[in-house]
Design a protein around this motif. Structure first.
Motif, PDB file in Angstrom:
ATOM      1  N   GLN A 126      60.344  32.212  41.692  1.00 43.55           N
ATOM      2  CA  GLN A 126      60.909  30.903  41.386  1.00 43.55           C
ATOM      3  C   GLN A 126      62.301  30.753  42.024  1.00 43.55           C
ATOM      4  OE1 GLN A 126      60.786  30.396  37.132  1.00 43.55           O
ATOM      5  NE2 GLN A 126      58.547  30.220  37.076  1.00 43.55           N
ATOM      6  N   GLN A 127      63.103  31.803  41.933  1.00 38.77           N
ATOM      7  CA  GLN A 127      64.437  31.760  42.551  1.00 38.77           C
ATOM      8  C   GLN A 127      64.318  31.628  44.062  1.00 38.77           C
ATOM      9  OE1 GLN A 127      66.781  35.133  41.363  1.00 38.77           O
ATOM     10  NE2 GLN A 127      66.870  34.514  39.209  1.00 38.77           N
ATOM     11  N   LEU A 128      63.400  32.371  44.647  1.00 36.92           N
ATOM     12  CA  LEU A 128      63.185  32.311  46.092  1.00 36.92           C
ATOM     13  C   LEU A 128      62.747  30.900  46.500  1.00 36.92           C
ATOM     14  CD1 LEU A 128      63.108  33.844  48.775  1.00 36.92           C
ATOM     15  CD2 LEU A 128      60.748  34.492  48.245  1.00 36.92           C
ATOM     16  N   SER A 129      61.847  30.326  45.730  1.00 37.51           N
ATOM     17  CA  SER A 129      61.383  28.964  46.013  1.00 37.51           C
ATOM     18  C   SER A 129      62.544  27.972  45.897  1.00 37.51           C
ATOM     19  CB  SER A 129      60.269  28.600  45.040  1.00 37.51           C
ATOM     20  OG  SER A 129      59.806  27.301  45.288  1.00 37.51           O
ATOM     21  N   LYS A 130      63.369  28.147  44.883  1.00 36.57           N
ATOM     22  CA  LYS A 130      64.527  27.272  44.684  1.00 36.57           C
ATOM     23  C   LYS A 130      65.504  27.412  45.853  1.00 36.57           C
ATOM     24  CE  LYS A 130      68.176  26.234  41.372  1.00 36.57           C
ATOM     25  NZ  LYS A 130      68.805  26.607  40.103  1.00 36.57           N
ATOM     26  N   HIS A 131      65.768  28.650  46.291  1.00 38.30           N
ATOM     27  CA  HIS A 131      66.663  28.878  47.425  1.00 38.30           C
ATOM     28  C   HIS A 131      66.080  28.278  48.704  1.00 38.30           C
ATOM     29  CE1 HIS A 131      69.669  31.267  45.422  1.00 38.30           C
ATOM     30  NE2 HIS A 131      68.763  32.129  44.971  1.00 38.30           N
ATOM     31  N   GLU A 132      64.755  28.377  48.850  1.00 39.61           N
ATOM     32  CA  GLU A 132      64.102  27.813  50.028  1.00 39.61           C
ATOM     33  C   GLU A 132      64.255  26.285  50.029  1.00 39.61           C
ATOM     34  OE1 GLU A 132      62.338  27.844  53.614  1.00 39.61           O
ATOM     35  OE2 GLU A 132      62.873  29.634  52.476  1.00 39.61           O
ATOM     36  N   GLU A 133      64.114  25.668  48.865  1.00 36.33           N
ATOM     37  CA  GLU A 133      64.307  24.224  48.758  1.00 36.33           C
ATOM     38  C   GLU A 133      65.747  23.844  49.109  1.00 36.33           C
ATOM     39  OE1 GLU A 133      63.120  22.908  44.865  1.00 36.33           O
ATOM     40  OE2 GLU A 133      61.063  23.600  45.144  1.00 36.33           O
ATOM     41  N   GLU A 134      66.703  24.632  48.603  1.00 35.06           N
ATOM     42  CA  GLU A 134      68.121  24.359  48.894  1.00 35.06           C
ATOM     43  C   GLU A 134      68.396  24.526  50.397  1.00 35.06           C
ATOM     44  OE1 GLU A 134      70.438  26.945  46.398  1.00 35.06           O
ATOM     45  OE2 GLU A 134      69.911  25.850  44.565  1.00 35.06           O
ATOM     46  N   ARG A 135      67.836  25.541  50.975  1.00 38.33           N
ATOM     47  CA  ARG A 135      68.036  25.778  52.409  1.00 38.33           C
ATOM     48  C   ARG A 135      67.459  24.618  53.226  1.00 38.33           C
ATOM     49  NH1 ARG A 135      65.985  28.211  57.001  1.00 38.33           N
ATOM     50  NH2 ARG A 135      63.915  28.537  56.186  1.00 38.33           N
ATOM     51  N   THR A 136      66.259  24.198  52.849  1.00 37.20           N
ATOM     52  CA  THR A 136      65.636  23.076  53.555  1.00 37.20           C
ATOM     53  C   THR A 136      66.488  21.821  53.392  1.00 37.20           C
ATOM     54  OG1 THR A 136      63.451  24.020  53.157  1.00 37.20           O
ATOM     55  CG2 THR A 136      63.538  21.697  53.754  1.00 37.20           C
ATOM     56  N   SER A 137      66.990  21.607  52.199  1.00 34.28           N
ATOM     57  CA  SER A 137      67.842  20.438  51.947  1.00 34.28           C
ATOM     58  C   SER A 137      69.119  20.516  52.779  1.00 34.28           C
ATOM     59  CB  SER A 137      68.171  20.359  50.459  1.00 34.28           C
ATOM     60  OG  SER A 137      69.081  19.325  50.199  1.00 34.28           O
ATOM     61  N   GLN A 138      69.750  21.686  52.824  1.00 36.81           N
ATOM     62  CA  GLN A 138      70.976  21.855  53.619  1.00 36.81           C
ATOM     63  C   GLN A 138      70.686  21.695  55.113  1.00 36.81           C
ATOM     64  OE1 GLN A 138      72.482  25.650  52.374  1.00 36.81           O
ATOM     65  NE2 GLN A 138      73.321  24.852  50.454  1.00 36.81           N
ATOM     66  N   LYS A 139      69.513  22.147  55.531  1.00 38.43           N
ATOM     67  CA  LYS A 139      69.131  22.011  56.933  1.00 38.43           C
ATOM     68  C   LYS A 139      69.020  20.527  57.304  1.00 38.43           C
ATOM     69  CE  LYS A 139      65.585  23.552  60.188  1.00 38.43           C
ATOM     70  NZ  LYS A 139      64.312  24.222  60.348  1.00 38.43           N
ATOM     71  N   HIS A 140      68.430  19.720  56.414  1.00 36.83           N
ATOM     72  CA  HIS A 140      68.302  18.286  56.642  1.00 36.83           C
ATOM     73  C   HIS A 140      69.688  17.627  56.708  1.00 36.83           C
ATOM     74  CE1 HIS A 140      64.051  18.269  56.706  1.00 36.83           C
ATOM     75  NE2 HIS A 140      63.802  18.302  55.381  1.00 36.83           N
ATOM     76  N   ILE A 141      70.535  18.070  55.829  1.00 37.13           N
ATOM     77  CA  ILE A 141      71.900  17.497  55.798  1.00 37.13           C
ATOM     78  C   ILE A 141      72.609  17.828  57.108  1.00 37.13           C
ATOM     79  CG2 ILE A 141      74.169  17.671  54.719  1.00 37.13           C
ATOM     80  CD1 ILE A 141      72.682  18.033  52.029  1.00 37.13           C
ATOM     81  N   LEU A 142      72.468  19.065  57.568  1.00 39.83           N
ATOM     82  CA  LEU A 142      73.124  19.477  58.828  1.00 39.83           C
ATOM     83  C   LEU A 142      72.534  18.723  60.010  1.00 39.83           C
ATOM     84  CD1 LEU A 142      73.474  23.366  58.432  1.00 39.83           C
ATOM     85  CD2 LEU A 142      75.313  21.670  58.508  1.00 39.83           C
ATOM     86  N   GLU A 143      71.245  18.465  59.978  1.00 38.82           N
ATOM     87  CA  GLU A 143      70.630  17.733  61.077  1.00 38.82           C
ATOM     88  C   GLU A 143      71.131  16.297  61.134  1.00 38.82           C
ATOM     89  OE1 GLU A 143      66.419  18.136  60.404  1.00 38.82           O
ATOM     90  OE2 GLU A 143      66.355  20.158  61.228  1.00 38.82           O
ATOM     91  N   LYS A 144      71.466  15.709  59.984  1.00 40.36           N
ATOM     92  CA  LYS A 144      71.964  14.344  59.937  1.00 40.36           C
ATOM     93  C   LYS A 144      73.397  14.262  60.463  1.00 40.36           C
ATOM     94  CE  LYS A 144      69.096  12.744  56.145  1.00 40.36           C
ATOM     95  NZ  LYS A 144      69.076  12.225  54.791  1.00 40.36           N
ATOM     96  N   LEU A 145      74.124  15.320  60.392  1.00 46.28           N
ATOM     97  CA  LEU A 145      75.513  15.327  60.844  1.00 46.28           C
ATOM     98  C   LEU A 145      75.572  15.491  62.299  1.00 46.28           C
ATOM     99  CD1 LEU A 145      77.208  17.645  58.237  1.00 46.28           C
ATOM    100  CD2 LEU A 145      77.267  15.174  58.284  1.00 46.28           C
TER     101      LEU A 145
END
Length: 104
Positions: free
Chosen positions: A85-104
């Motif tokens: 569950q923690q790994l899945s949560k971290h993966e979601e956060e990483r994907t979210s941060q990746k999207h944010i970085l791509e928008k910048l």
């Protein structure tokens, strides 16, 4: 009363007395053998009972070991699920941060 078919112990012929004595000896020997057999069987039962008790203790010990292993397995499975569950949560956060970085 003192007729032909009315024999007392003293009136038995020697042949009959010998036969009775042989029969009596056979009965005594058979009785002694039976007593020995019963004693042997009793000893076997005592030994078997002791073995059953010993095996029952071993079985109880093994059951306790299994319960302990099951508890350990349950804890490890729970910890593994938490890690997933923690790994899945971290993966979601990483994907979210990746999207944010791509928008910048």
């Amino acid at each position: 009363m003192g007729g032909r078919g009315d024999y007392g112990t003293a009136e038995l012929c020697s042949c009959c007395q010998q036969k009775l004595e042989v029969d009596l000896q056979d009965v005594k020997a058979s009785r002694e053998q039976t007593q020995q057999d019963l004693q042997r069987q009793k000893q076997q039962w005592v030994e078997a009972d002791g073995r059953v008790k010993e095996l029952s203790k071993q079985l109880d010990s093994e059951k306790k070991g299994i319960v302990a292993l099951e508890e350990e397995h349950r804890k490890k499975s729970s910890a593994l699920e938490d890690m997933k569950q923690q790994l899945s949560k971290h993966e979601e956060e990483r994907t979210s941060q990746k999207h944010i970085l791509e928008k910048l």
